[in-house]
Design an enzyme around this catalytic site. Structure first.
Site, PDB file in Angstrom:
ATOM      1  N   LYS A  52       5.024   2.280  -2.915  1.00  0.00           N
ATOM      2  CA  LYS A  52       5.846   3.372  -3.459  1.00  0.00           C
ATOM      3  C   LYS A  52       5.893   3.310  -4.970  1.00  0.00           C
ATOM      4  CE  LYS A  52       8.789   4.855   0.320  1.00  0.00           C
ATOM      5  NZ  LYS A  52      10.161   5.014   0.798  1.00  0.00           N
ATOM      6  N   LYS A  83      -1.565   5.548   7.921  1.00  0.00           N
ATOM      7  CA  LYS A  83      -0.528   5.999   8.861  1.00  0.00           C
ATOM      8  C   LYS A  83      -0.152   7.449   8.551  1.00  0.00           C
ATOM      9  CE  LYS A  83       3.949   5.043   6.771  1.00  0.00           C
ATOM     10  NZ  LYS A  83       5.308   4.601   6.878  1.00  0.00           N
ATOM     11  N   LYS A  90       4.969  11.702   6.010  1.00  0.00           N
ATOM     12  CA  LYS A  90       5.407  13.004   5.504  1.00  0.00           C
ATOM     13  C   LYS A  90       5.126  13.147   4.010  1.00  0.00           C
ATOM     14  CE  LYS A  90       9.813  10.800   6.173  1.00  0.00           C
ATOM     15  NZ  LYS A  90      10.832  10.659   7.166  1.00  0.00           N
TER      16      LYS A  90
END
Ligand code: TYM
Length: 336
Positions: A117, A201, A204
């Site tokens: 992130k 994976k 969203k």
């Protein structure tokens, strides 16, 4: 809902950062429903976690109610399970502070989600992002949780929660139950992959919207995304490590229809992707249709949603406060 209950306790959470995907559903929420009768279940919408990346306030408010509505549309019954919003229970942030003082900088630095992130949001590598796993540990430990149903991408966060709990218990014996992760079996939703890049994976936050299916996607969008799904060079419909695209679709089809892998391979023997991909799309459309319709209905009834999250927070506060009082006493805070 008392701690004397014989049932083991389950806690899990989902972030309201955007819309829920098929990965969230098959990896986690679908199993939440299946656990409701055998366990005492507590499910949270983790809005404090969501602000570790920038959120538009109005969108976050709407997404928070949407996740709550989707929990219920996926079968969670507020009479059986405690459903609440994380920021409504102040003990989460309070316990996180204490646990910060029992978390080592080095172990938090090793979290791969933090590394991923911070690479993705290089202009906003905030302390909250770094502290994310400690808040998650607080979520879990506050409820003296036995099991945490999550997708495999969360296993490192479960491990750090266990380590923090053990470290605290070493200094202050008997404080926390040491939780265990509960993962779907390989091939049964543990990791649903992107339709655009089956080595990653399904997420969203993928820039390519063809990579993920949202629970509230319209049937025509679901069909289009499956028809475009990236598959492998040879056209056999078989489960195989060197065929990640087809294997991902087989896993999704199996979960949507209840068929076994062997049945699916037999059904599509000698047939090509032209028949297989639309079949997967249709099965997913049918699986998600009732969830979408129920979510839309629930979102029209804001009063009912408010009643559910208010009652959920009342129950959660009661349980959480017991643990927080114990922790405060053990570390030496004067009773308020
Ligand atoms: P979140 O919102 O990112 O994901 C929610 C759940 O969905 C699972 N999941 C997947 N499973 C299989 N395949 C995928 N492609 C996929 N994508 C997501 C995640 O594993 C997760 O179970 N950190 C948590 C939220 C959280 C939490 C907690 C969970 C905060 N506190 C305490 C359990 C207990 C998360 O990543 O949520």
């Amino acid at each position: 809902m008392s701690e004397t209950t014989a049932k083991k306790r389950i806690f899990s959470g989902v972030q309201p950062s955007g819309k829920l995907t098929l990965g969230n559903y098959l990896g986690a929420i679908r199993n939440f429903d299946l656990l409701q009768d055998a366990y005492e279940c507590i499910y949270c919408v983790v809005d404090l976690h969501a602000i570790t990346v920038r959120q538009d306030p109005a969108t976050l408010r709407r997404a928070t109610l949407e996740v709550l509505a989707q929990y219920m549309a996926c079968g969670l019954d507020p009479e059986k399970s405690t459903l609440f919003i994380q920021s409504h229970v102040p003990a989460h942030a309070e316990l996180a502070w204490v646990l910060n003082c029992f978390t080592m900088f080095g172990e938090a630095s090793r979290m791969t989600q933090f590394k991923d992130k911070s690479a993705k949001h290089a202009d906003n590598v905030n302390v909250g992002l770094f502290d994310y796993p400690v808040l998650m540990a607080a979520d879990i430990l506050l409820y003296q949780t036995d099991y945490v149903p999550v997708g495999v991408d969360q296993s490192q966060h479960i491990e750090i929660a266990r380590n923090i709990a053990q470290r605290f218990n070493n200094t202050h014996p008997g404080t926390f139950v040491i939780p265990e992760g509960m993962y779907p079996q390989a091939g049964a939703g543990a990791k649903i992959c992107s339709l655009a890049d089956p080595t990653k994976k399904m997420s969203k936050s993928d820039e390519n919207p063809n990579g993920f299916i949202l629970l509230l996607d319209k049937p025509e969008d679901i069909m289009r995304k499956f028809k475009r799904a990236v598959t492998d060079s040879d056209s056999r419909i078989i489960l195989s490590e060197d065929k990640p695209g087809v294997s991902n679709l087989i896993q999704i089809y199996a979960l949507a229809t209840g068929k076994s892998v062997a049945e699916i391979e037999a059904e599509f023997a000698g047939k090509g992707y032209g028949e297989f991909k639309p079949a997967v799309g249709e099965a997913v459309v049918e699986m998600l249709r009732p969830i979408r319709e129920k979510t839309e209905d629930l979102l029209k009834n804001k009063d009912y949603l408010e009643q559910v999250y208010t009652e959920g927070a009342r129950r959660a506060n009661y349980m959480a406060q017991k643990t927080l009082d114990k922790v405060y006493r053990k570390v030496g805070f004067v009773k308020r």
